[in-house]
Design an enzyme around this catalytic site. Structure first.
Site, PDB file in Angstrom:
ATOM      1  N   GLY A 194       0.840  -1.198   0.000  1.00  0.00           N
ATOM      2  CA  GLY A 194       0.000   0.000   0.000  1.00  0.00           C
ATOM      3  C   GLY A 194       0.872   1.244   0.000  1.00  0.00           C
ATOM      4  O   GLY A 194       2.023   1.226  -0.453  1.00  0.00           O
ATOM      5  N   GLY A 195       0.306   2.311   0.553  1.00  0.00           N
ATOM      6  CA  GLY A 195       1.040   3.582   0.587  1.00  0.00           C
ATOM      7  C   GLY A 195       2.330   3.490   1.381  1.00  0.00           C
ATOM      8  O   GLY A 195       3.212   4.346   1.261  1.00  0.00           O
ATOM      9  N   GLY A 429      25.877  11.249 -29.161  1.00  0.00           N
ATOM     10  CA  GLY A 429      25.366  11.973 -27.995  1.00  0.00           C
ATOM     11  C   GLY A 429      25.855  11.350 -26.705  1.00  0.00           C
ATOM     12  O   GLY A 429      26.036  12.036 -25.689  1.00  0.00           O
ATOM     13  N   ALA A 430      26.073  10.045 -26.734  1.00  0.00           N
ATOM     14  CA  ALA A 430      26.521   9.365 -25.518  1.00  0.00           C
ATOM     15  C   ALA A 430      27.906   9.854 -25.091  1.00  0.00           C
ATOM     16  O   ALA A 430      28.228   9.861 -23.904  1.00  0.00           O
ATOM     17  CB  ALA A 430      26.517   7.856 -25.738  1.00  0.00           C
TER      18      ALA A 430
HETATM   19  C1  HXC Z   1      -3.468  -4.176  12.320  1.00  0.00           C
HETATM   20  C2  HXC Z   1      -2.483  -6.048  11.529  1.00  0.00           C
HETATM   21  C3  HXC Z   1      -2.287  -5.453  10.291  1.00  0.00           C
HETATM   22  C4  HXC Z   1      -2.723  -4.121  10.118  1.00  0.00           C
HETATM   23  C5  HXC Z   1      -1.493  -7.427  10.196  1.00  0.00           C
HETATM   24  N1  HXC Z   1      -1.996  -7.275  11.422  1.00  0.00           N
HETATM   25  N2  HXC Z   1      -1.672  -6.318   9.470  1.00  0.00           N
HETATM   26  N3  HXC Z   1      -3.065  -5.410  12.532  1.00  0.00           N
HETATM   27  N4  HXC Z   1      -3.304  -3.508  11.172  1.00  0.00           N
HETATM   28  N5  HXC Z   1      -2.520  -3.470   8.982  1.00  0.00           N
HETATM   29  C6  HXC Z   1      -1.980  -8.264  12.489  1.00  0.00           C
HETATM   30  C7  HXC Z   1      -2.866  -9.456  12.242  1.00  0.00           C
HETATM   31  O1  HXC Z   1      -4.152  -9.177  12.696  1.00  0.00           O
HETATM   32  C8  HXC Z   1      -2.187 -10.519  13.076  1.00  0.00           C
HETATM   33  O2  HXC Z   1      -2.536 -10.323  14.419  1.00  0.00           O
HETATM   34  C9  HXC Z   1      -0.736 -10.168  12.949  1.00  0.00           C
HETATM   35  O3  HXC Z   1      -0.674  -8.809  12.539  1.00  0.00           O
HETATM   36  C10 HXC Z   1       0.001 -10.994  11.914  1.00  0.00           C
HETATM   37  O4  HXC Z   1      -0.777 -10.992  10.714  1.00  0.00           O
HETATM   38  P1  HXC Z   1      -1.074 -12.341   9.899  1.00  0.00           P
HETATM   39  O5  HXC Z   1      -2.108 -11.989   8.919  1.00  0.00           O
HETATM   40  O6  HXC Z   1      -1.341 -13.452  10.832  1.00  0.00           O
HETATM   41  O7  HXC Z   1       0.352 -12.567   9.217  1.00  0.00           O
HETATM   42  P2  HXC Z   1       0.680 -13.115   7.772  1.00  0.00           P
HETATM   43  O8  HXC Z   1      -0.157 -14.299   7.462  1.00  0.00           O
HETATM   44  O9  HXC Z   1       2.146 -13.240   7.714  1.00  0.00           O
HETATM   45  O10 HXC Z   1       0.203 -11.945   6.781  1.00  0.00           O
HETATM   46  C11 HXC Z   1       0.839 -10.689   6.813  1.00  0.00           C
HETATM   47  C12 HXC Z   1       0.014  -9.690   5.964  1.00  0.00           C
HETATM   48  C13 HXC Z   1      -1.474  -9.700   6.383  1.00  0.00           C
HETATM   49  C14 HXC Z   1       0.113 -10.129   4.488  1.00  0.00           C
HETATM   50  C15 HXC Z   1       0.687  -8.336   6.121  1.00  0.00           C
HETATM   51  O11 HXC Z   1      -1.500  -9.565   7.804  1.00  0.00           O
HETATM   52  C16 HXC Z   1      -2.253  -8.589   5.782  1.00  0.00           C
HETATM   53  O12 HXC Z   1      -2.696  -8.694   4.640  1.00  0.00           O
HETATM   54  N6  HXC Z   1      -2.486  -7.527   6.593  1.00  0.00           N
HETATM   55  C17 HXC Z   1      -3.300  -6.436   6.147  1.00  0.00           C
HETATM   56  C18 HXC Z   1      -2.507  -5.592   5.197  1.00  0.00           C
HETATM   57  C19 HXC Z   1      -3.243  -4.333   4.812  1.00  0.00           C
HETATM   58  O13 HXC Z   1      -4.267  -4.416   4.103  1.00  0.00           O
HETATM   59  N7  HXC Z   1      -2.803  -3.206   5.390  1.00  0.00           N
HETATM   60  C20 HXC Z   1      -3.365  -1.952   5.071  1.00  0.00           C
HETATM   61  C21 HXC Z   1      -2.768  -1.540   3.762  1.00  0.00           C
HETATM   62  S1  HXC Z   1      -3.241   0.056   3.302  1.00  0.00           S
HETATM   63  P3  HXC Z   1      -2.509 -11.520  15.477  1.00  0.00           P
HETATM   64  O14 HXC Z   1      -3.093 -10.919  16.719  1.00  0.00           O
HETATM   65  O15 HXC Z   1      -3.339 -12.623  14.898  1.00  0.00           O
HETATM   66  O16 HXC Z   1      -1.082 -11.901  15.637  1.00  0.00           O
HETATM   67  C22 HXC Z   1      -2.057   0.967   3.886  1.00  0.00           C
HETATM   68  C23 HXC Z   1      -2.240   2.374   3.556  1.00  0.00           C
HETATM   69  C24 HXC Z   1      -1.005   3.134   3.860  1.00  0.00           C
HETATM   70  O17 HXC Z   1      -1.147   0.558   4.490  1.00  0.00           O
HETATM   71  C25 HXC Z   1      -1.217   4.492   3.277  1.00  0.00           C
HETATM   72  C26 HXC Z   1      -0.042   5.361   3.487  1.00  0.00           C
HETATM   73  C27 HXC Z   1      -0.178   6.619   2.755  1.00  0.00           C
END
Ligand code: HXC
Length: 535
Positions: A194-195, A429-430
């Site tokens: 993501g971001g 040019g290079a």
């Molecule tokens: C809160 C999160 C989290 C998040 C993971 N966790 N991502 N908690 N916010 N963004 C937590 C899970 O609930 C889990 O908690 C623990 O972290 C580990 O995650 P798992 O899913 O069990 O791990 P894994 O299977 O290795 O997968 C990792 C992952 C997946 C691929 C990153 O967790 C995932 O898809 N997370 C969401 C990603 C996402 O959509 N983020 C937002 C993106 S948008 P427990 O308690 O079970 O251990 C964004 C915008 C930014 O970031 C903008 C900036 C400008």
């Protein structure tokens, strides 16, 4: 920047409160302090630490131990906790909140660091995580020291919503203001999606770990829904994708330890800031070393390739060359080495890849490296063997004009010492682009094998004498005449475009001496708010 102090922290214990009961009170507080420190060190707990290890990944703190000198790490904000009260989060707090921040040293030189702890909410970025990282960036700017971020995060902390997004933007703003002031390095050691990708993208170097790290703006699921493409995380944004195809990342290593040790190695070449000057490391390699093997590096046959990396390694102190983007746009080589102990940036065409042609990717790669060197006062040594720009509709339709201009622009605006050595071809040019005299090259040398001309002899004859030669022998004679007249260093040298024609064996000492002469070079570009680089 608000530092959240817990009432029980030593800094809050008033002298009045402790009167008469000092030993009891202070021992309670010390006990509480140690308890909190232990809690912070536990991160998300044993089970999650084991899960992290089972993926072949180190924890946030273990990584800092590898990156920094032993016992040099001093942690900030170990007691900071998130402030989220949604979804039962108030009952789920870990001191430090999943981001370990502070400073330490790498071979005795100061570095500010943050390390995201995947065991705490998947390393997701909370508002308070962002404040901690911003504090590190602010401290680094105040003190003039690099920042290294170890990224392992599920992105924005979903429970916090816009507070987390705001935090990201606060980091982005600081990354931008710090750009060109202090070196910034991002080591991607897990998810970065993501971001969240944009903070690393704003930094100077991105290092990735093969197999366990990935970077993308939208993940495979979203890609499938929107474009119906089926792709794995690794294919979409793994280390190999970003170091070979996109050029988003600079370096990739097999595991956490190798990535961190190589980051230490790169750090050793970098200045602490744009005011610090380059680091100087004592060397036993004599500045006047003659390297006879260079006399036979360029093959007799002008169409045969040779490995330009050998030239860099035989010229640099102790053959120590740290290549940047070794797997991307291999037709140009970029990286750091030292001459007489001082860091220099090497840029070189690579005849072994696409004959060393400049194309879109190599121009972008070279330009970014040249601009980094210029921003941090690192002299640039350029080795030239370039037959020209790559022809073709792909190049033209994808903007070689604008992208090629980036490298030209970067060399032209650079005010650091610039030494150029033309080993063989410098065509068209290079020739101009590759740190020529006309782009303020300070000392431009050519080997006797150099051919400096508008184009190669064969192409030139085919254009000038098209339809005018009757036999192959006649054509060959015209080619030989053209080569004798123009495809040598002497026409350029007679104009002063080449300062001297040097023997290959003398390349190292000539460069060392030139850099010594230019050590106090002082050239300034005209005042402007900022430039308008052809982006
Ligand atoms: C809160 C999160 C989290 C998040 C993971 N966790 N991502 N908690 N916010 N963004 C937590 C899970 O609930 C889990 O908690 C623990 O972290 C580990 O995650 P798992 O899913 O069990 O791990 P894994 O299977 O290795 O997968 C990792 C992952 C997946 C691929 C990153 O967790 C995932 O898809 N997370 C969401 C990603 C996402 O959509 N983020 C937002 C993106 S948008 P427990 O308690 O079970 O251990 C964004 C915008 C930014 O970031 C903008 C900036 C400008």
């Amino acid at each position: 920047m608000a530092l959240i102090r817990k009432k029980s922290s030593p800094a809050d214990a008033s002298p009045e409160a402790s009167k008469g009961s000092k030993p009891v009170r202070s021992s309670t507080i010390i006990g509480e302090l140690e308890h909190k420190r232990d809690r912070a060190r536990e991160g998300g707990g044993q089970a999650r630490v084991e899960a992290q290890h089972s993926k072949g990944k180190l924890t946030a703190r273990e990584r800092l131990e590898v990156l920094l000198d032993p016992d040099s790490f001093e942690e900030y904000d170990m007691f900071v906790e998130h402030r989220c009260t949604h979804f039962g989060m108030e009952a789920n707090k870990t001191p430090g909140d999943g981001c370990v921040t502070g400073h330490g040293t790498i071979n005795g030189r100061l570095a500010f660091v943050y390390s995201q702890d995947f065991t705490v909410f998947g390393g997701s970025l909370s508002e308070t995580n962002a404040l901690k990282i911003c504090k590190i960036l602010d401290m680094a700017m105040k003190t003039g020291a690099p920042v290294i971020g170890l990224c392992d995060s599920g992105g924005a902390r979903i429970q916090e919503g816009v507070d987390s997004l705001g935090g990201y933007a606060e980091i982005f703003q600081r990354n931008v203001l710090a750009s060109g002031v202090i070196p910034q390095i991002s080591v991607i050691m897990g998810p970065c999606a993501g971001g969240a990708v944009y903070s690393p993208a704003l930094t100077d170097f991105i290092v990735m770990v093969r197999g366990t790290s990935y970077m993308f703006v939208t993940g495979p699921e979203v890609v499938k829904t929107v474009t119906h493409e089926i792709v794995t995380q690794e294919q979409l944004g793994g280390a190999d994708t970003h170091t070979h195809k996109t050029g988003v990342a600079d370096l990739a290593y097999a595991n956490d330890i190798e990535a961190l040790l190589q980051t230490r190695r790169m750090f050793n070449f970098l200045p602490l800031s744009n005011k610090s000057g380059v680091p100087v490391r004592p060397t036993s390699d004599p500045a006047d070393r003659i390297e006879m093997s260079l006399n036979t590096l360029v093959p007799e046959n002008a169409n045969r390739a040779y490995n330009m990396k050998e030239l860099i390694e035989r010229v640099a102190d102790e053959g120590d060359f740290f290549e940047i983007q070794p797997d991307y746009a291999k037709n140009i080589i970029t990286g750091f080495g030292r001459m007489e102990g001082h860091t220099v940036g090497f840029v070189a065409n690579q005849p072994m890849q696409l004959a060393g042609c400049l194309d879109i990717d190599s121009a972008r790669k070279g330009a970014r490296f040249v601009r980094f060197c210029d921003a941090f006062n690192i002299p640039i040594v350029t080795f030239v063997d370039v037959p020209g720009f790559m022809p073709g509709t792909y190049q033209e339709h994808n903007g070689i004009i604008k992208h090629g201009a980036k490298l030209l622009y970067a060399y032209a605006e650079a005010t650091v010492p610039k030494i150029t050595v033309i080993t063989r071809k410098a065509y068209g040019g290079a020739y101009d682009v590759m740190s020529s005299k006309h782009l303020r090259g300070d000392l431009n040398y050519a080997w006797p094998s150099a051919e400096i001309a508008v184009m190669g002899p064969k192409g030139a004859v085919e254009i000038i004498f098209r339809g005018k030669f009757k036999s192959e022998e006649e054509e060959q004679k015209l080619i030989d005449d053209y080569r004798a007249k123009f495809a040598s260093p002497f026409v350029a040298a007679s104009r002063g475009f080449i300062d001297d024609v040097i023997r290959p064996q003398n390349t190292r000492w000539r460069i060392c001496r030139s850099l010594a002469v230019l050590r106090d070079k002082d050239v300034k570009n005209p005042w402007k708010k900022h430039d308008n680089l052809p982006l």
